[in-house]
Design a protein around this motif. Sequence first.
Motif, PDB file in Angstrom:
ATOM      1  N   VAL A 153       0.833  -1.207   0.000  1.00 38.89           N
ATOM      2  CA  VAL A 153       0.000   0.000   0.000  1.00 38.89           C
ATOM      3  C   VAL A 153       0.868   1.257   0.000  1.00 38.89           C
ATOM      4  N   LEU A 154       2.172   1.069  -0.046  1.00 39.85           N
ATOM      5  CA  LEU A 154       3.064   2.210  -0.271  1.00 39.85           C
ATOM      6  C   LEU A 154       3.899   1.913  -1.514  1.00 39.85           C
ATOM      7  N   ASP A 155       4.347   2.945  -2.184  1.00 34.86           N
ATOM      8  CA  ASP A 155       5.140   2.758  -3.403  1.00 34.86           C
ATOM      9  C   ASP A 155       6.132   3.912  -3.497  1.00 34.86           C
ATOM     10  N   TRP A 156       7.365   3.638  -3.095  1.00 33.99           N
ATOM     11  CA  TRP A 156       8.380   4.694  -3.075  1.00 33.99           C
ATOM     12  C   TRP A 156       8.798   5.137  -4.482  1.00 33.99           C
ATOM     13  N   HIS A 157       8.354   4.414  -5.506  1.00 33.10           N
ATOM     14  CA  HIS A 157       8.717   4.749  -6.890  1.00 33.10           C
ATOM     15  C   HIS A 157       7.654   5.628  -7.553  1.00 33.10           C
ATOM     16  N   ASP A 158       6.430   5.583  -7.076  1.00 33.59           N
ATOM     17  CA  ASP A 158       5.306   6.298  -7.694  1.00 33.59           C
ATOM     18  C   ASP A 158       5.307   7.760  -7.245  1.00 33.59           C
ATOM     19  N   PRO A 159       5.391   8.725  -8.183  1.00 36.67           N
ATOM     20  CA  PRO A 159       5.424  10.142  -7.799  1.00 36.67           C
ATOM     21  C   PRO A 159       4.145  10.626  -7.118  1.00 36.67           C
ATOM     22  N   ASN A 160       3.046   9.876  -7.263  1.00 34.42           N
ATOM     23  CA  ASN A 160       1.817  10.276  -6.582  1.00 34.42           C
ATOM     24  C   ASN A 160       1.790   9.862  -5.111  1.00 34.42           C
ATOM     25  N   TYR A 161       2.750   9.013  -4.718  1.00 36.99           N
ATOM     26  CA  TYR A 161       2.866   8.658  -3.297  1.00 36.99           C
ATOM     27  C   TYR A 161       3.867   9.628  -2.660  1.00 36.99           C
ATOM     28  N   PRO A 162       3.527  10.296  -1.549  1.00 38.15           N
ATOM     29  CA  PRO A 162       4.355  11.393  -1.030  1.00 38.15           C
ATOM     30  C   PRO A 162       5.757  11.017  -0.599  1.00 38.15           C
ATOM     31  N   ILE A 163       5.960   9.803  -0.122  1.00 41.45           N
ATOM     32  CA  ILE A 163       7.271   9.398   0.386  1.00 41.45           C
ATOM     33  C   ILE A 163       7.994   8.574  -0.676  1.00 41.45           C
ATOM     34  N   ASN A 164       9.240   8.907  -0.921  1.00 41.71           N
ATOM     35  CA  ASN A 164       9.973   8.275  -2.014  1.00 41.71           C
ATOM     36  C   ASN A 164      11.171   7.445  -1.585  1.00 41.71           C
ATOM     37  N   MET A 177      -2.533  11.561  -3.341  1.00 44.97           N
ATOM     38  CA  MET A 177      -2.982  10.277  -2.821  1.00 44.97           C
ATOM     39  C   MET A 177      -4.279   9.810  -3.485  1.00 44.97           C
ATOM     40  N   GLY A 178      -5.086  10.741  -3.931  1.00 43.77           N
ATOM     41  CA  GLY A 178      -6.302  10.358  -4.651  1.00 43.77           C
ATOM     42  C   GLY A 178      -5.970   9.586  -5.915  1.00 43.77           C
ATOM     43  N   LYS A 179      -5.009  10.105  -6.666  1.00 43.43           N
ATOM     44  CA  LYS A 179      -4.575   9.414  -7.889  1.00 43.43           C
ATOM     45  C   LYS A 179      -3.879   8.088  -7.547  1.00 43.43           C
ATOM     46  N   PHE A 180      -3.112   8.099  -6.457  1.00 46.03           N
ATOM     47  CA  PHE A 180      -2.404   6.885  -6.052  1.00 46.03           C
ATOM     48  C   PHE A 180      -3.392   5.765  -5.725  1.00 46.03           C
ATOM     49  N   VAL A 181      -4.433   6.087  -4.964  1.00 49.80           N
ATOM     50  CA  VAL A 181      -5.427   5.081  -4.593  1.00 49.80           C
ATOM     51  C   VAL A 181      -6.177   4.586  -5.833  1.00 49.80           C
ATOM     52  N   THR A 182      -6.437   5.480  -6.781  1.00 49.26           N
ATOM     53  CA  THR A 182      -7.100   5.069  -8.030  1.00 49.26           C
ATOM     54  C   THR A 182      -6.235   4.071  -8.795  1.00 49.26           C
ATOM     55  N   THR A 183      -4.930   4.372  -8.893  1.00 52.99           N
ATOM     56  CA  THR A 183      -4.009   3.424  -9.546  1.00 52.99           C
ATOM     57  C   THR A 183      -4.008   2.089  -8.821  1.00 52.99           C
ATOM     58  N   MET A 184      -3.990   2.137  -7.496  1.00 48.46           N
ATOM     59  CA  MET A 184      -3.989   0.920  -6.689  1.00 48.46           C
ATOM     60  C   MET A 184      -5.234   0.086  -6.973  1.00 48.46           C
ATOM     61  N   LYS A 185      -6.396   0.749  -7.030  1.00 51.84           N
ATOM     62  CA  LYS A 185      -7.646   0.031  -7.323  1.00 51.84           C
ATOM     63  C   LYS A 185      -7.595  -0.600  -8.708  1.00 51.84           C
ATOM     64  N   ASN A 186      -7.086   0.137  -9.663  1.00 56.27           N
ATOM     65  CA  ASN A 186      -7.005  -0.388 -11.030  1.00 56.27           C
ATOM     66  C   ASN A 186      -6.093  -1.615 -11.100  1.00 56.27           C
ATOM     67  N   GLN A 187      -4.953  -1.543 -10.403  1.00 58.74           N
ATOM     68  CA  GLN A 187      -4.029  -2.675 -10.421  1.00 58.74           C
ATOM     69  C   GLN A 187      -4.608  -3.879  -9.677  1.00 58.74           C
ATOM     70  N   LEU A 188      -5.279  -3.626  -8.581  1.00 60.33           N
ATOM     71  CA  LEU A 188      -5.907  -4.725  -7.849  1.00 60.33           C
ATOM     72  C   LEU A 188      -7.035  -5.361  -8.653  1.00 60.33           C
ATOM     73  N   GLN A 189      -7.747  -4.546  -9.405  1.00 59.56           N
ATOM     74  CA  GLN A 189      -8.793  -5.102 -10.272  1.00 59.56           C
ATOM     75  C   GLN A 189      -8.179  -6.043 -11.306  1.00 59.56           C
ATOM     76  N   GLU A 190      -7.033  -5.636 -11.868  1.00 58.46           N
ATOM     77  CA  GLU A 190      -6.327  -6.520 -12.807  1.00 58.46           C
ATOM     78  C   GLU A 190      -5.987  -7.846 -12.143  1.00 58.46           C
ATOM     79  N   ILE A 191      -5.430  -7.764 -10.949  1.00 53.06           N
ATOM     80  CA  ILE A 191      -4.967  -8.965 -10.261  1.00 53.06           C
ATOM     81  C   ILE A 191      -6.128  -9.889  -9.900  1.00 53.06           C
TER      82      ILE A 191
END
Length: 439
Positions: A153-164, A177-191
């Motif tokens: 639930v954290l991603d130090w590589h994603d620029p939409n996640y505040p901590i790198n 974080m809104g965009k980050f959570v959207t990406t997370m949902k999209n990836q989880l839907q794929e999985i």
Amino acid sequence: MKYFFNLLLLLSLFYQSNAQTEAINPAIKTPKAVLNDFMDQRFGMFIHWGPVALRGTEIGWSRGGGVPVAEYDNLYKEFNPVLFNAETWVKTAKDAGMKYLTITAKHHDGFCLWPTKFSDYNIMNSPYKKDIVGELAKACKKYDIKFCVYFTVLDWHDPNYPINLPDGKNPNPKADMGKFVTTMKNQLQEIVTKYHPYMLWFDGNWESPWKNEYGADIYSYLKTLDPNVIINNRIGGGQPGSHPKLGPEILGDYATPEQKIGELNMENPWETCMTICQQWAWKPNDKLKTLKECIQTLAKTSGGNGNLLFNVGPMADGRIEQRQVNRLKEMGDWLKIYGESVYGTKGGPFKPNEVFAATRKGNKLYIHVFERKSADLILPALKGVQINKAYLLKGSKITHRQDADGSITLQLPEQLPNADDSVIVLELNTNAEELPVIS
């Protein structure tokens, strides 16, 4: 006035502790029958793997530490594990007696082991260009191993996640974080829709950008995709030190103590995650646990009423080290004889210790004997319970005695049949699973 203030304080604490349950509709929580099935499995394989295996440092955590960020983030361009064979990995798990397998589809470094449409930082842009997650899912289905996925639930590589970086310093003010959570949902839907995992193993929920509301949203969303998917307790935010715990205030289906055996718990499901060596990802010449450590860890975990998720870190070429494969096979050989005392059992009623642990199923109480300290093994009293038979599992009769207070004395053979864990079966005149825990 003081009474009124105290009442308000108590109400405030009550609503805080119940915030998680209010955020999640109880009707969508994972069914108890599904969780019971999960806990019956008892033994699974954890796999931490990615381009970082090229350096032999820790996955995610060595980004910006042992390996410079620019170098770490470009390792995928060299990642070509030509000796990876999903069926070989799954058969290794099968031979070890493992019942499920969990792969780090996406760890904290953000690299994805499947061809996601929502990040270019994935396996298809490496020289290998094959769907690791997909091949493992297919192999697990073939060999009747339950397929599970680790997702951060954290991603130090994603620029939409505040901590790198792992140190958490210098948060990015432009992160979203809104965009980050959207990406997370999209990836989880794929999985979930493509690979149909039995369980999702989340991680990384300790950092401040991840809020409990995000976890509740993700949990609820996942249940629209698969009502039966199991979700661990590392999805809620703002709960430091919560991994070994489960309760109304903690989001998720089961607790996840790490690198230690959980406490005996007959109420809440739990799973210890532990490495077969020292590091999660592959490390050259990493110290390997002895067979005694491995088997007794499994027995003590089962004796505490928990599962063991045992981790291997494959090498950069795609192979699991042969010494790790051999050690797992030795565990599987032990389980071929003693598996009855592990799979589908409950822990207790005695708390595991350095001499013995106990599991139970039906009217049978299994005593896992780790060491013969004397000719007699004395167990705590089982009041009102009678032992009808005592014998070594797959072996001969054991002489036993019950005193008036119910305490049990087992006469051990001069040499135990297994130096790491020999199992004695006690057949009782009652259902062993209904016995209360005895401290």
